[in-house]
Design a protein around this motif. Structure first.
Motif, PDB file in Angstrom:
ATOM      1  N   ALA A   1     -59.224  47.970  53.294  1.00 35.95           N
ATOM      2  CA  ALA A   1     -60.505  48.961  53.519  1.00 35.95           C
ATOM      3  C   ALA A   1     -60.106  49.884  54.252  1.00 35.95           C
ATOM      4  N   GLU A   2     -59.884  49.454  55.927  1.00 35.47           N
ATOM      5  CA  GLU A   2     -59.526  50.707  56.507  1.00 35.47           C
ATOM      6  C   GLU A   2     -58.936  51.560  56.158  1.00 35.47           C
ATOM      7  N   ALA A   3     -57.643  51.347  55.196  1.00 30.99           N
ATOM      8  CA  ALA A   3     -56.830  52.452  54.775  1.00 30.99           C
ATOM      9  C   ALA A   3     -57.777  53.445  53.873  1.00 30.99           C
ATOM     10  N   ALA A   4     -58.488  52.618  53.154  1.00 25.64           N
ATOM     11  CA  ALA A   4     -59.815  53.142  52.063  1.00 25.64           C
ATOM     12  C   ALA A   4     -61.349  53.959  52.540  1.00 25.64           C
ATOM     13  N   GLY A   5     -61.397  53.747  53.800  1.00 23.37           N
ATOM     14  CA  GLY A   5     -62.008  54.520  54.713  1.00 23.37           C
ATOM     15  C   GLY A   5     -63.143  53.376  55.181  1.00 23.37           C
ATOM     16  N   GLY A   6     -63.002  51.959  55.402  1.00 18.27           N
ATOM     17  CA  GLY A   6     -64.370  51.362  55.901  1.00 18.27           C
ATOM     18  C   GLY A   6     -63.764  51.382  57.223  1.00 18.27           C
ATOM     19  N   HIS A   7     -64.947  50.462  57.248  1.00 12.45           N
ATOM     20  CA  HIS A   7     -64.822  50.159  59.143  1.00 12.45           C
ATOM     21  C   HIS A   7     -64.494  49.182  59.316  1.00 12.45           C
ATOM     22  N   VAL A   8     -64.362  48.167  60.368  1.00  9.95           N
ATOM     23  CA  VAL A   8     -64.981  46.666  60.561  1.00  9.95           C
ATOM     24  C   VAL A   8     -65.099  46.514  61.222  1.00  9.95           C
ATOM     25  N   ILE A   9     -66.422  45.759  60.891  1.00  8.70           N
ATOM     26  CA  ILE A   9     -67.329  45.098  61.933  1.00  8.70           C
ATOM     27  C   ILE A   9     -67.189  44.324  62.788  1.00  8.70           C
ATOM     28  N   ALA A  10     -66.380  43.403  62.220  1.00  5.42           N
ATOM     29  CA  ALA A  10     -66.429  42.254  62.731  1.00  5.42           C
ATOM     30  C   ALA A  10     -64.736  41.561  62.341  1.00  5.42           C
ATOM     31  N   PRO A  11     -63.892  41.447  63.037  1.00  2.23           N
ATOM     32  CA  PRO A  11     -62.552  41.686  62.377  1.00  2.23           C
ATOM     33  C   PRO A  11     -62.296  39.876  61.777  1.00  2.23           C
ATOM     34  N   PRO A  12     -60.888  40.076  61.351  1.00  5.42           N
ATOM     35  CA  PRO A  12     -60.182  38.821  61.181  1.00  5.42           C
ATOM     36  C   PRO A  12     -60.998  37.385  61.966  1.00  5.42           C
ATOM     37  N   THR A  13     -61.816  36.420  61.444  1.00  5.56           N
ATOM     38  CA  THR A  13     -61.107  35.519  62.064  1.00  5.56           C
ATOM     39  C   THR A  13     -61.521  34.137  61.714  1.00  5.56           C
ATOM     40  N   ASP A  14     -61.603  32.792  62.664  1.00  5.22           N
ATOM     41  CA  ASP A  14     -61.676  31.506  61.735  1.00  5.22           C
ATOM     42  C   ASP A  14     -63.128  30.806  61.793  1.00  5.22           C
ATOM     43  N   VAL A  15     -63.459  30.689  61.523  1.00  3.15           N
ATOM     44  CA  VAL A  15     -65.053  29.792  61.335  1.00  3.15           C
ATOM     45  C   VAL A  15     -64.387  27.858  61.480  1.00  3.15           C
ATOM     46  N   MET A  16     -63.904  27.457  62.452  1.00  5.02           N
ATOM     47  CA  MET A  16     -63.900  26.221  62.411  1.00  5.02           C
ATOM     48  C   MET A  16     -62.604  26.512  61.428  1.00  5.02           C
ATOM     49  N   ASP A  17     -63.077  24.959  60.823  1.00  6.95           N
ATOM     50  CA  ASP A  17     -62.414  24.708  59.939  1.00  6.95           C
ATOM     51  C   ASP A  17     -62.415  25.474  58.357  1.00  6.95           C
ATOM     52  N   LYS A  18     -63.790  26.100  58.524  1.00 11.86           N
ATOM     53  CA  LYS A  18     -64.770  26.301  56.807  1.00 11.86           C
ATOM     54  C   LYS A  18     -63.593  27.394  56.553  1.00 11.86           C
ATOM     55  N   GLY A  19     -62.940  28.195  56.896  1.00 12.06           N
ATOM     56  CA  GLY A  19     -62.349  29.058  56.478  1.00 12.06           C
ATOM     57  C   GLY A  19     -61.999  30.585  57.113  1.00 12.06           C
ATOM     58  N   ARG A  20     -61.856  31.827  56.740  1.00  6.65           N
ATOM     59  CA  ARG A  20     -61.224  32.378  57.713  1.00  6.65           C
ATOM     60  C   ARG A  20     -62.492  33.422  56.907  1.00  6.65           C
ATOM     61  N   MET A  21     -62.884  35.020  57.840  1.00  5.81           N
ATOM     62  CA  MET A  21     -63.925  36.057  57.543  1.00  5.81           C
ATOM     63  C   MET A  21     -63.793  37.100  58.786  1.00  5.81           C
ATOM     64  N   ALA A  22     -64.395  38.485  57.913  1.00  2.00           N
ATOM     65  CA  ALA A  22     -64.175  39.146  58.030  1.00  2.00           C
ATOM     66  C   ALA A  22     -65.610  39.652  57.319  1.00  2.00           C
ATOM     67  N   ILE A  23     -66.600  40.573  58.699  1.00  2.00           N
ATOM     68  CA  ILE A  23     -67.065  42.144  58.093  1.00  2.00           C
ATOM     69  C   ILE A  23     -66.715  43.329  57.994  1.00  2.00           C
ATOM     70  N   VAL A  24     -67.484  44.166  57.009  1.00  2.00           N
ATOM     71  CA  VAL A  24     -66.679  45.483  56.727  1.00  2.00           C
ATOM     72  C   VAL A  24     -67.898  45.911  56.101  1.00  2.00           C
ATOM     73  N   LYS A  25     -68.129  47.269  56.269  1.00  2.00           N
ATOM     74  CA  LYS A  25     -68.726  48.763  55.957  1.00  2.00           C
ATOM     75  C   LYS A  25     -67.905  49.796  55.349  1.00  2.00           C
ATOM     76  N   ASP A  26     -68.427  49.893  53.969  1.00  2.00           N
ATOM     77  CA  ASP A  26     -67.357  50.453  53.262  1.00  2.00           C
ATOM     78  C   ASP A  26     -68.394  52.386  53.216  1.00  2.00           C
ATOM     79  N   PRO A  27     -67.205  53.196  52.362  1.00  2.00           N
ATOM     80  CA  PRO A  27     -67.642  54.393  52.940  1.00  2.00           C
ATOM     81  C   PRO A  27     -69.033  55.412  53.494  1.00  2.00           C
TER      82      PRO A  27
END
Length: 256
Positions: A90-116
């Protein structure tokens, strides 16, 4: 009922959630509109509340404690096998990271991105929480479409990040609409070019048995609804909840 108990393929909308000022009022509204039941999370989890159909997760709502917040929207999360790798794409394609990759306890892993073009979305790699466990059924998520006044960069971005193929087959007449398809050909949504759109955003459409009846319930429950209308794929109503959160509902033709 379309039930899911495993992870969806990369690039598939897999989860939605909503932050609003008054959780109790939101549960009252969405319970009346969709018949959802709710599992309210503990304070330690920010009262992150699962919305359920027959005990299966379809979405989540949570309190938004930002007193200055004036706009609210349903967040869409796309499935990915590797959150960090997809963020890098996403960053290489021109997106912007709002929230970097992070673990949500044992539920999963997430990130928040904004597109161009300014539309925000999430990424989700599930562990104990695979995402929505009912889809493409009445009162559950059916599809997500990006509405933007600048569709060109959006098409390029999502094709690069998720490997979508793009096509415009004329199903919507003269409208600027591009289908987004996974590499296996499955349609996951689309991009709508709308010159009058004030901002770019991902919309959420829920399947319902009757768009007119659902719009009426939304109004009775304290929301607002535009007059339902017919389109190529069925009957649609545009609705806002009591906090102004927009979403759409579509009658069963959309499932065909």
């Amino acid at each position: 009922m379309t039930k899911l108990d495993s992870l969806q393929p990369n690039g598939t909308p897999t989860w939605i959630d909503l932050g609003i000022p008054d959780l109790d009022r939101a549960m009252e509204f969405y319970g009346a509109v969709f018949g959802w039941e709710f599992d309210v999370g503990p304070e330690s989890m920010g009262r992150y509340t699962m919305c359920l159909i027959e005990g299966r997760e379809v979405a989540a709502i949570m309190p938004n404690h930002d007193s200055e917040a004036s706009e609210f929207w349903w967040n869409v999360y796309f499935a990915t096998d590797d959150v960090a790798t997809t963020v890098s794409k996403a960053e290489a394609a021109g997106g912007h990271v709002i929230a970097p990759p992070t673990d949500v306890m044992d539920k999963g892993r997430m990130a928040i991105v904004k597109d161009p073009v300014g539309a925000q979305f999430g990424l989700w790699h599930g562990n104990r929480h695979v995402g929505a466990r009912v889809v493409n059924e009445p009162n559950a998520l059916l599809r997500n479409d990006l509405v933007t006044p600048n569709p060109g960069p959006a098409r390029e971005f999502y094709a690069q990040v998720f490997g979508y193929t793009l096509d415009s087959e004329g199903y919507l007449g003269d409208d600027d609409f591009t289908f987004l398809r996974r590499p296996d050909g499955h349609e996951i949504g689309g991009i709508v070019g709308e010159p009058k759109a004030r901002t770019a955003s991902w919309g959420t459409l829920f399947m319902v048995d009757d768009a007119d009846a659902t719009a009426a319930r939304a109004t009775e429950a304290g929301g607002t609804a535009d007059a339902p209308y017919d389109m190529a794929y069925g009957r649609v109503a545009e609705i806002k909840d009591p906090f102004g959160t927009p979403f759409s509902v579509g009658s069963p033709k959309f499932g065909g």
